[in-house]
Motif scaffolding. Structure first.
Motif: not given
Length: 212
Positions: A50-56, A164-179
């Motif tokens: 999921r991190l790889l998906a967020a990175e992409a 920057h927080r919102d950008l990271m959150a969009a990628a990570l939550s889109g990949a299925g992770l939660v903050n």
């Protein structure tokens, strides 16, 4: 109201461990600050995917930096005990149950800590040259030293940090992770907190035995 990681609804969720292995983040192709061979360089395979998906999903020239992944139970306990000592000194009139509650804004009790399960990562963003982007506080800033700015939705941070927080959150939550909302840098998948936030009936990952 923020749900903290020691909330009874979180703790009550069952864990049915999937048995997924821990894998090396750098070997998987992600930038990782932790030293080779250390627990912090590894996470469960499903988290890494999921991190790889967020990175992409990030814009060109912006990258994830994993500061820490898995953590040994001994290291987790040291962090918990150290922070609780700091809180007792800062709030000498607070009852012990309040100290315990306050501590969970920043660090989870060892028995169900997502890092100990290999289910969580502490993250930042970097530019194409590997320089960290400003996120409003340093990673691991406590609520006390940051005056609450460590919370993801904290008011008063700069527009740059918010973006920057919102950008990271969009990628990570889109990949299925939660903050974990009291820490902008802490994201997880498959642990009890993830299960409660997503409506899953059980967590996928329990504690794993990693050495310090």
């Amino acid at each position: 109201m923020t749900v903290l990681i020691a909330d009874p609804d979180v703790v009550a969720l069952p864990v049915v461990d999937s048995g997924e292995p821990l894998i090396d983040l750098a070997e998987a192709g992600l930038a990782c600050q932790a030293a080779p061979g250390s627990p912090g360089r590894r996470v469960r395979a499903g988290v890494a995917a999921r991190l790889l998906a967020a990175e992409a999903a990030l814009p060109a020239g912006i990258h994830l930096l994993v500061v820490e992944g898995a953590r040994s139970a001994a290291d987790q306990t040291r962090i918990v005990e150290g922070y609780q000592r700091d809180l007792r000194a800062a709030f000498p009139r607070s009852a012990e149950d309040e100290i315990q509650r306050l501590s969970t804004r920043y660090v989870a009790p060892t028995a169900y800590a997502p890092h100990v399960a290999g289910a969580a990562v502490d993250l930042a963003l970097t530019d194409a040259r590997g320089r960290r982007l400003w996120m409003g506080t340093e990673v691991d800033a406590t609520p006390e030293e940051s005056e609450g700015a460590c919370a993801f939705a904290a008011p008063g941070i700069s527009a740059e940090a918010r973006a920057h927080r919102d950008l990271m959150a969009a990628a990570l939550s889109g990949a299925g992770l939660v903050n974990y909302p009291t820490e902008w840098w802490h994201w997880s998948y498959g642990d009890r907190y993830w299960a409660l936030m997503t409506g899953a009936r059980q967590a996928h990952y329990g504690p794993v035995g990693v050495a310090s």
